[in-house]
Scaffold this active site. Structure first.
Site, PDB file in Angstrom:
ATOM      1  N   ASP A 181       0.814  -1.218   0.000  1.00 37.70           N
ATOM      2  CA  ASP A 181       0.000   0.000   0.000  1.00 37.70           C
ATOM      3  C   ASP A 181       0.848   1.268   0.000  1.00 37.70           C
ATOM      4  O   ASP A 181       2.046   1.235   0.239  1.00 37.70           O
ATOM      5  CB  ASP A 181      -0.968   0.000   1.201  1.00 37.70           C
ATOM      6  CG  ASP A 181      -0.340  -0.578   2.467  1.00 37.70           C
ATOM      7  OD1 ASP A 181       0.899  -0.539   2.587  1.00 37.70           O
ATOM      8  OD2 ASP A 181      -1.079  -1.070   3.328  1.00 37.70           O
TER       9      ASP A 181
ATOM     10  N   ASP B 256      -8.059  -2.877  13.507  1.00 37.91           N
ATOM     11  CA  ASP B 256      -9.409  -3.223  13.049  1.00 37.91           C
ATOM     12  C   ASP B 256      -9.412  -4.509  12.197  1.00 37.91           C
ATOM     13  O   ASP B 256     -10.404  -4.835  11.555  1.00 37.91           O
ATOM     14  CB  ASP B 256     -10.041  -2.062  12.262  1.00 37.91           C
ATOM     15  CG  ASP B 256      -9.254  -1.705  10.998  1.00 37.91           C
ATOM     16  OD1 ASP B 256      -8.239  -2.384  10.718  1.00 37.91           O
ATOM     17  OD2 ASP B 256      -9.651  -0.756  10.306  1.00 37.91           O
TER      18      ASP B 256
ATOM     19  N   HIS C  91      -7.414  -5.170   9.617  1.00 34.94           N
ATOM     20  CA  HIS C  91      -7.070  -5.020   8.191  1.00 34.94           C
ATOM     21  C   HIS C  91      -5.736  -5.680   7.844  1.00 34.94           C
ATOM     22  O   HIS C  91      -4.831  -5.770   8.672  1.00 34.94           O
ATOM     23  CB  HIS C  91      -7.086  -3.550   7.756  1.00 34.94           C
ATOM     24  CG  HIS C  91      -6.016  -2.674   8.321  1.00 34.94           C
ATOM     25  ND1 HIS C  91      -6.235  -1.349   8.651  1.00 34.94           N
ATOM     26  CD2 HIS C  91      -4.711  -2.892   8.605  1.00 34.94           C
ATOM     27  CE1 HIS C  91      -5.114  -0.805   9.094  1.00 34.94           C
ATOM     28  NE2 HIS C  91      -4.179  -1.732   9.090  1.00 34.94           N
TER      29      HIS C  91
ATOM     30  N   GLU D  13      -9.817  -2.239   4.842  1.00 38.47           N
ATOM     31  CA  GLU D  13     -10.586  -1.925   6.040  1.00 38.47           C
ATOM     32  C   GLU D  13     -11.862  -2.773   6.076  1.00 38.47           C
ATOM     33  O   GLU D  13     -12.202  -3.425   5.081  1.00 38.47           O
ATOM     34  CB  GLU D  13     -10.935  -0.417   6.014  1.00 38.47           C
ATOM     35  CG  GLU D  13      -9.722   0.511   5.944  1.00 38.47           C
ATOM     36  CD  GLU D  13      -8.920   0.593   7.246  1.00 38.47           C
ATOM     37  OE1 GLU D  13      -8.775  -0.425   7.939  1.00 38.47           O
ATOM     38  OE2 GLU D  13      -8.417   1.695   7.550  1.00 38.47           O
TER      39      GLU D  13
HETATM   40  C1  F6R Z   1       1.272  -1.496   6.137  1.00 37.70           C
HETATM   41  C2  F6R Z   1       0.085  -2.341   6.183  1.00 37.70           C
HETATM   42  C3  F6R Z   1      -0.754  -2.439   7.403  1.00 37.70           C
HETATM   43  C4  F6R Z   1       0.061  -2.714   8.687  1.00 37.70           C
HETATM   44  C5  F6R Z   1      -0.864  -2.733   9.898  1.00 37.70           C
HETATM   45  C6  F6R Z   1      -0.091  -2.932  11.187  1.00 37.70           C
HETATM   46  O1  F6R Z   1       1.898  -1.579   4.862  1.00 37.70           O
HETATM   47  O2  F6R Z   1      -0.216  -2.945   5.200  1.00 37.70           O
HETATM   48  O3  F6R Z   1      -1.717  -3.437   7.219  1.00 37.70           O
HETATM   49  O4  F6R Z   1       0.720  -3.939   8.559  1.00 37.70           O
HETATM   50  O5  F6R Z   1      -1.584  -1.550   9.960  1.00 37.70           O
HETATM   51  O6  F6R Z   1       0.714  -1.823  11.436  1.00 37.70           O
HETATM   52  P1  F6R Z   1       1.645  -1.759  12.713  1.00 37.70           P
HETATM   53  O7  F6R Z   1       2.707  -2.771  12.536  1.00 37.70           O
HETATM   54  O8  F6R Z   1       2.206  -0.359  12.694  1.00 37.70           O
HETATM   55  O9  F6R Z   1       0.786  -2.050  13.901  1.00 37.70           O
END
Ligand code: F6R
Length: 263
Positions: A67, A136, A138, A143
């Site tokens: 992303d 959440d 994801h 989302e």
């Molecule tokens: C980032 C991504 C997100 C993160 C997720 C966890 O490229 O795809 O899905 O892996 O938000 O983020 P952290 O590790 O910061 O809790």
């Protein structure tokens, strides 16, 4: 799914880096799907160390990130391009021309998302997709209610994701509200998936994703449909898992894990 529980976040990240290194040694032309976020920083630290100390070779590897924020130029320290260069690409022998992220600055976002999917296909598809999980549930920025067959597209972030991620911004008001993300369907197309989850704040959502029903309310639960998905967690994240005893037994007894048990 296979769940592996490691004593702490450091050892969980180390195991994930070892699994990536193993895949890279088996297939130097590996097409690697990458993630950003706090959890991944430790993994990239280990990969950089393995490159420096053991000569882990990224020269033929191609990478696709999950992303990128919309409206965030690559030179902005909050962009995921900047994150990847900073935490990984600048420290290893990868050709930057072989590293791809969605283009959050594209004039035509839809066309650019289609092109991203085509590029992955032209490279032969993702061999190994690294994943984290959001509060959440994801994966990528899929989302709640993201279609489980969705492809790369632009997506509005939830207020909870915005609240969590804006704390990483020097100026929190710069936090975008939209991003481009690979879809759940795109992620499920990877030949293998590797989800890393650490910390007690992720315990509840991890249990829903791994042991709960498959639902677009928790897009990580779609990984239950993947035929080759490994989930590496630390003790803090594992506390709510019902089948812990089984997961521990698999790691202690299955031959595929033998070389990683001694580490
Ligand atoms: C980032 C991504 C997100 C993160 C997720 C966890 O490229 O795809 O899905 O892996 O938000 O983020 P952290 O590790 O910061 O809790």
């Amino acid at each position: 799914m296979e769940v592996v529980i490691r004593p702490d976040a450091e050892q969980a990240a180390h195991l994930v880096a070892q699994l990536i290194a193993q895949a890279l040694k088996q297939k130097p032309h590996l097409v690697l799907g990458l993630a950003t976020g706090r959890t991944m920083e430790r993994v990239y630290c280990h990969l950089v160390r393995m490159h420096r100390e053991q000569g882990l070779d990224f020269s033929l590897c191609r990478t696709f990130n999950l992303d990128e924020y919309i409206g965030m130029p690559p030179e902005n320290p909050n962009s995921y391009r900047f994150y990847m260069n900073h935490h990984l690409f600048s420290h290893i022998n990868i050709d930057l021309r072989n590293t791809f992220l969605p283009d959050g600055m594209a004039a035509d976002l839809k066309a650019s998302c289609r092109r991203y999917e085509e590029l992955m296909a032209e490279c032969g598809g993702i061999d190994l997709q690294l994943l984290g999980i959001g509060a959440d549930g994801h994966i990528g920025f899929n989302e709640p209610l993201s279609a489980l067959r969705s492809r790369t597209r632009d997506k509005a972030l939830t207020p909870s994701t915005i609240a969590v991620n804006r704390t990483l911004f020097k100026n929190p008001d710069e936090m975008p509200t939209r991003a481009i993300t690979m879809g759940v369907g795109t992620i499920l197309d990877a030949r293998s998936a590797l989800l890393l989850v650490t910390g007690s704040s992720k315990a509840e959502i991890l249990a829903k994703a791994v042991e709960g029903p498959i639902t677009s309310m928790v897009t990580a639960s779609a990984l239950q449909l993947h035929p080759a998905c490994r989930v590496v967690v630390d003790e803090h994240a594992a506390v709510n898992l019902q089948a812990q005893e089984y997961y521990r037994w698999i790691f202690e007894t299955e031959p595929e894990w033998a070389e990683f048990r001694k580490a």
